[in-house]
Scaffold this motif. Structure first.
Motif, PDB file in Angstrom:
ATOM      1  N   LEU A 109     -30.609  54.522 105.296  1.00 52.17           N
ATOM      2  CA  LEU A 109     -30.233  53.063 104.997  1.00 52.17           C
ATOM      3  C   LEU A 109     -31.425  52.038 104.637  1.00 52.17           C
ATOM      4  O   LEU A 109     -31.032  51.168 103.781  1.00 52.17           O
ATOM      5  CB  LEU A 109     -29.374  52.392 106.335  1.00 52.17           C
ATOM      6  N   TYR A 115     -27.301  53.637  95.668  1.00 58.07           N
ATOM      7  CA  TYR A 115     -25.986  53.739  96.223  1.00 58.07           C
ATOM      8  C   TYR A 115     -25.683  52.670  97.249  1.00 58.07           C
ATOM      9  O   TYR A 115     -24.499  52.603  97.439  1.00 58.07           O
ATOM     10  CB  TYR A 115     -25.936  55.029  97.407  1.00 58.07           C
ATOM     11  N   LEU A 116     -26.497  51.777  97.604  1.00 58.34           N
ATOM     12  CA  LEU A 116     -26.000  50.871  98.557  1.00 58.34           C
ATOM     13  C   LEU A 116     -25.712  49.485  98.060  1.00 58.34           C
ATOM     14  O   LEU A 116     -24.765  48.833  98.625  1.00 58.34           O
ATOM     15  CB  LEU A 116     -27.035  50.550  99.684  1.00 58.34           C
ATOM     16  N   GLU A 170     -31.078  52.683  98.496  1.00 55.05           N
ATOM     17  CA  GLU A 170     -30.537  51.551  98.650  1.00 55.05           C
ATOM     18  C   GLU A 170     -30.325  51.236  96.994  1.00 55.05           C
ATOM     19  O   GLU A 170     -29.240  50.760  96.793  1.00 55.05           O
ATOM     20  CB  GLU A 170     -31.544  50.530  99.148  1.00 55.05           C
ATOM     21  N   GLU A 175     -18.649  48.698 107.872  1.00 56.82           N
ATOM     22  CA  GLU A 175     -19.823  48.788 108.526  1.00 56.82           C
ATOM     23  C   GLU A 175     -19.848  48.034 110.173  1.00 56.82           C
ATOM     24  O   GLU A 175     -20.488  48.548 110.821  1.00 56.82           O
ATOM     25  CB  GLU A 175     -20.945  48.027 107.914  1.00 56.82           C
ATOM     26  N   HIS A 182     -23.538  54.156 108.094  1.00 54.87           N
ATOM     27  CA  HIS A 182     -23.645  53.325 109.595  1.00 54.87           C
ATOM     28  C   HIS A 182     -22.887  54.230 110.564  1.00 54.87           C
ATOM     29  O   HIS A 182     -22.674  54.043 111.740  1.00 54.87           O
ATOM     30  CB  HIS A 182     -22.883  51.891 109.177  1.00 54.87           C
ATOM     31  N   ALA A 213     -17.611  47.446 102.298  1.00 56.98           N
ATOM     32  CA  ALA A 213     -18.289  48.309 103.340  1.00 56.98           C
ATOM     33  C   ALA A 213     -18.681  47.380 104.409  1.00 56.98           C
ATOM     34  O   ALA A 213     -19.096  47.665 105.552  1.00 56.98           O
ATOM     35  CB  ALA A 213     -19.889  48.273 102.350  1.00 56.98           C
ATOM     36  N   SER A 248     -21.835  49.568  97.000  1.00 57.98           N
ATOM     37  CA  SER A 248     -20.861  49.865  97.757  1.00 57.98           C
ATOM     38  C   SER A 248     -20.364  48.700  98.613  1.00 57.98           C
ATOM     39  O   SER A 248     -19.317  48.814  99.394  1.00 57.98           O
ATOM     40  CB  SER A 248     -21.220  50.884  98.731  1.00 57.98           C
ATOM     41  N   ASN A 273     -18.360  55.323  99.685  1.00 57.24           N
ATOM     42  CA  ASN A 273     -18.747  54.385 100.435  1.00 57.24           C
ATOM     43  C   ASN A 273     -19.783  54.513 101.192  1.00 57.24           C
ATOM     44  O   ASN A 273     -20.157  54.809 102.422  1.00 57.24           O
ATOM     45  CB  ASN A 273     -17.575  53.757 101.040  1.00 57.24           C
ATOM     46  N   ALA A 274     -21.236  54.824 100.511  1.00 60.72           N
ATOM     47  CA  ALA A 274     -22.302  55.062 101.105  1.00 60.72           C
ATOM     48  C   ALA A 274     -22.846  54.221 102.459  1.00 60.72           C
ATOM     49  O   ALA A 274     -23.494  54.922 103.260  1.00 60.72           O
ATOM     50  CB  ALA A 274     -23.623  55.223 100.211  1.00 60.72           C
ATOM     51  N   ARG A 275     -22.865  52.963 102.236  1.00 60.82           N
ATOM     52  CA  ARG A 275     -23.322  52.039 103.347  1.00 60.82           C
ATOM     53  C   ARG A 275     -22.463  52.258 104.788  1.00 60.82           C
ATOM     54  O   ARG A 275     -23.017  52.595 105.684  1.00 60.82           O
ATOM     55  CB  ARG A 275     -23.047  50.744 102.938  1.00 60.82           C
TER      56      ARG A 275
END
Length: 257
Positions: free
Chosen positions: A226, A235-236, A232, A249, A203, A245, A239, A197-199
């Motif tokens: 980020l 990976y973002l 982005e 986040e 964070h 996320a 997620s 869960n990259a985002r």
């Protein structure tokens, strides 16, 4: 912040396969560092190599002393601890007995204050206190993750390594896991977080590394990653499905750095 943990030129193997190559990594005292990347990138092998569970070459320095030639038990005694992806609980034992096992190294060296430590874990995870006599194998996925982290905390780690702590958990439980991570950083525990869960991971952290097919391809302050178009795109976007996320986040954003 001073450096707590440094890795230089680490190459780690999974069987006969070289799974991570020439890794350089630094974690500051009280810092949270994340490693993100796709499945099969070598993230778990990296953590296992750092803990001495997989063969590796390279320099690993913890609190100013080389630990790369030490056994897993000796690294644990120094203050390193890994919560593996599978959580590795003893399913037929009670929650409390699983926690007490985490104090094994401290007791072995006459340093254990197990009752005091277990009460701190229960304060951190009230749900575990409610289930203290329940068999670990009957817990929900989120509760098992809490128990795995709580058991690790019983060893009084200076560096806590978490392998995919949100894997397979419902969105609200993911948010709870990241709240726990935020609380741990406030207590002074340094954290190395491997997470898909990259985002949410970025964070929750100060600094991030992107691992692809065994190599670090990008690194920098988490806030910069980020905003990086390559991160982005890769990976973002995926997620945030299901709001997972966004929940995590929000927790991370409320936590002081």
């Amino acid at each position: 912040m001073s450096e707590l943990f440094t890795v230089a030129g680490l190459t780690g193997s999974y069987g006969k396969i070289s799974a991570v190559r020439d890794i350089d990594l630094t974690i500051a005292e009280g810092g949270v560092v994340t490693v993100i990347g796709p499945n099969g990138a070598g993230k778990s092998t990296l953590l296992n190599s750092l803990m001495g569970l997989h063969p590796s070459r390279g320099a690993i320095t913890f609190e100013g002393r080389r630990v790369d030639q030490l056994s897993v038990e000796e690294r644990l005694e120094r203050g390193m601890c890994l919560v593996a992806e599978g959580r590795e609980l003893f399913g037929t034992m009670s929650v409390e007995d699983n926690l007490l096992l985490g104090a094994y190294v401290q007791r072995r060296h006459g340093r254990s204050q197990a009752r005091e430590d277990i009460e701190k874990v229960y304060a951190q995870f009230p749900r575990l206190k409610e289930r203290r006599s329940q068999e670990a194998g009957t817990l929900s996925g989120g509760e098992r993750q809490m128990l795995a982290i709580g058991r690790a905390l019983m060893s009084r780690p200076r560096l806590l390594m978490l392998d995919e702590p949100s894997l397979g958990l419902a969105p609200l439980i993911v948010a709870e896991v990241f709240r726990i991570i935020a609380t741990l950083r406030q207590s002074g525990v340094s954290i190395l977080l491997v997470e898909q869960n990259a985002r949410a991971a970025l964070h929750a952290s100060d600094f991030g590394y992107v691992l692809e097919t065994g190599d670090i391809v990008l690194s920098g302050p988490s806030r910069d990653l980020l905003c990086n178009p390559l991160v982005e795109e890769a990976y973002l976007g995926a997620s945030i499905e299901g709001g997972e996320a966004n929940d995590a986040e929000a927790v991370a954003a409320r936590s002081p750095r």
